[in-house]
Design a protein around this motif. Structure first.
Motif, PDB file in Angstrom:
ATOM      1  N   LEU A   1       8.277  62.777  36.756  1.00  0.00           N
ATOM      2  CA  LEU A   1       6.955  63.079  37.194  1.00  0.00           C
ATOM      3  C   LEU A   1       6.567  62.051  38.287  1.00  0.00           C
ATOM      4  O   LEU A   1       6.009  62.536  39.240  1.00  0.00           O
TER       5      LEU A   1
ATOM      6  N   GLU B   1       5.795  63.151  42.060  1.00  0.00           N
ATOM      7  CA  GLU B   1       4.399  62.696  42.902  1.00  0.00           C
ATOM      8  C   GLU B   1       4.741  61.829  44.303  1.00  0.00           C
ATOM      9  O   GLU B   1       3.932  62.246  45.351  1.00  0.00           O
TER      10      GLU B   1
ATOM     11  N   ALA C   1       6.732  69.039  40.015  1.00  0.00           N
ATOM     12  CA  ALA C   1       7.586  68.281  39.190  1.00  0.00           C
ATOM     13  C   ALA C   1       8.482  69.332  38.545  1.00  0.00           C
ATOM     14  O   ALA C   1       9.679  68.967  38.161  1.00  0.00           O
TER      15      ALA C   1
ATOM     16  N   VAL D   1       8.605  67.783  30.495  1.00  0.00           N
ATOM     17  CA  VAL D   1       8.112  67.974  32.136  1.00  0.00           C
ATOM     18  C   VAL D   1       7.427  69.438  32.249  1.00  0.00           C
ATOM     19  O   VAL D   1       6.535  69.200  32.728  1.00  0.00           O
TER      20      VAL D   1
ATOM     21  N   VAL E   1       4.150  69.186  30.720  1.00  0.00           N
ATOM     22  CA  VAL E   1       2.897  68.700  31.333  1.00  0.00           C
ATOM     23  C   VAL E   1       2.964  69.538  32.861  1.00  0.00           C
ATOM     24  O   VAL E   1       1.667  69.616  32.820  1.00  0.00           O
ATOM     25  N   VAL E   2       3.683  69.998  33.265  1.00  0.00           N
ATOM     26  CA  VAL E   2       3.598  70.992  34.457  1.00  0.00           C
ATOM     27  C   VAL E   2       2.787  72.318  33.914  1.00  0.00           C
ATOM     28  O   VAL E   2       1.815  72.835  34.578  1.00  0.00           O
TER      29      VAL E   2
ATOM     30  N   TRP F   1      -1.003  71.160  33.569  1.00  0.00           N
ATOM     31  CA  TRP F   1      -1.314  69.989  34.523  1.00  0.00           C
ATOM     32  C   TRP F   1      -2.796  70.039  34.748  1.00  0.00           C
ATOM     33  O   TRP F   1      -3.439  68.777  34.714  1.00  0.00           O
TER      34      TRP F   1
ATOM     35  N   ALA G   1       1.673  59.183  35.612  1.00  0.00           N
ATOM     36  CA  ALA G   1       2.686  59.980  35.016  1.00  0.00           C
ATOM     37  C   ALA G   1       2.733  59.545  33.322  1.00  0.00           C
ATOM     38  O   ALA G   1       2.839  60.665  32.793  1.00  0.00           O
TER      39      ALA G   1
ATOM     40  N   ARG H   1      -0.316  61.317  31.817  1.00  0.00           N
ATOM     41  CA  ARG H   1       0.101  62.924  31.664  1.00  0.00           C
ATOM     42  C   ARG H   1       0.636  63.313  30.650  1.00  0.00           C
ATOM     43  O   ARG H   1       0.644  64.157  29.897  1.00  0.00           O
ATOM     44  N   LEU H   2       1.888  62.542  30.631  1.00  0.00           N
ATOM     45  CA  LEU H   2       2.927  62.636  29.450  1.00  0.00           C
ATOM     46  C   LEU H   2       2.252  62.576  28.104  1.00  0.00           C
ATOM     47  O   LEU H   2       2.504  63.350  27.306  1.00  0.00           O
TER      48      LEU H   2
END
Length: 136
Positions: free
Chosen positions: A15, A19, A25, A50, A53-54, A57, A82, A85-86
């Motif tokens: 992530l 960025e 990602a 990942v 998260v995407v 988002w 990062a 977000r996770l």
């Protein structure tokens, strides 16, 4: 470090790198799965994190922006974004217990970011966990 903790750190790495390179990602993940750059290939758990998260988002960014009092996403250190977000993904969209997700995020912030980051990450993710029942 436990396997799932290592997988989370590798997800943060992807992530963060995405960025910094200004690439998607999900695209970077696919690239890393096709041609690993480390001895150990990415775990399925890392890939799932990942992708999650995407997939979420915009919702995650909206919540982080809404509940990070006085801090815009752009003002936060990139590694904190990062991690948050996770952490938010795990709190909101997985079966991982909220306390575990927050604790793992705080541990990553302690290892990877500034002295103030663990407290910030803990407070913001705890607030998101608190309001989770009102989000529909």
């Amino acid at each position: 470090m436990a396997a799932r903790s290592k997988a989370r750190k590798r997800a943060i790495d992807i992530l963060f790198e995405a960025e910094q390179r200004q690439v998607n990602a999900g695209d970077l993940l696919r690239e890393r799965l096709a041609a690993p750059v480390t001895e150990a290939p990415l775990s399925e758990f890392t890939a799932d994190l990942v992708v999650g998260v995407v997939d979420h988002w915009n919702a995650i960014n909206d919540l982080l922006t809404t509940y990070s009092q006085g801090w815009t996403l752009e003002r936060m250190p990139a590694v904190d974004r990062a991690i948050l977000r996770l952490g938010a993904y795990e709190v909101l969209f997985t079966d991982v217990p909220e306390g575990v997700a927050i604790s793992e995020a705080v541990a990553l912030a302690t290892e990877l970011s500034t002295d103030d980051s663990p407290k910030f990450v803990n407070g913001l993710l705890a607030r998101i966990a608190e309001v989770k029942p009102t989000l529909a």
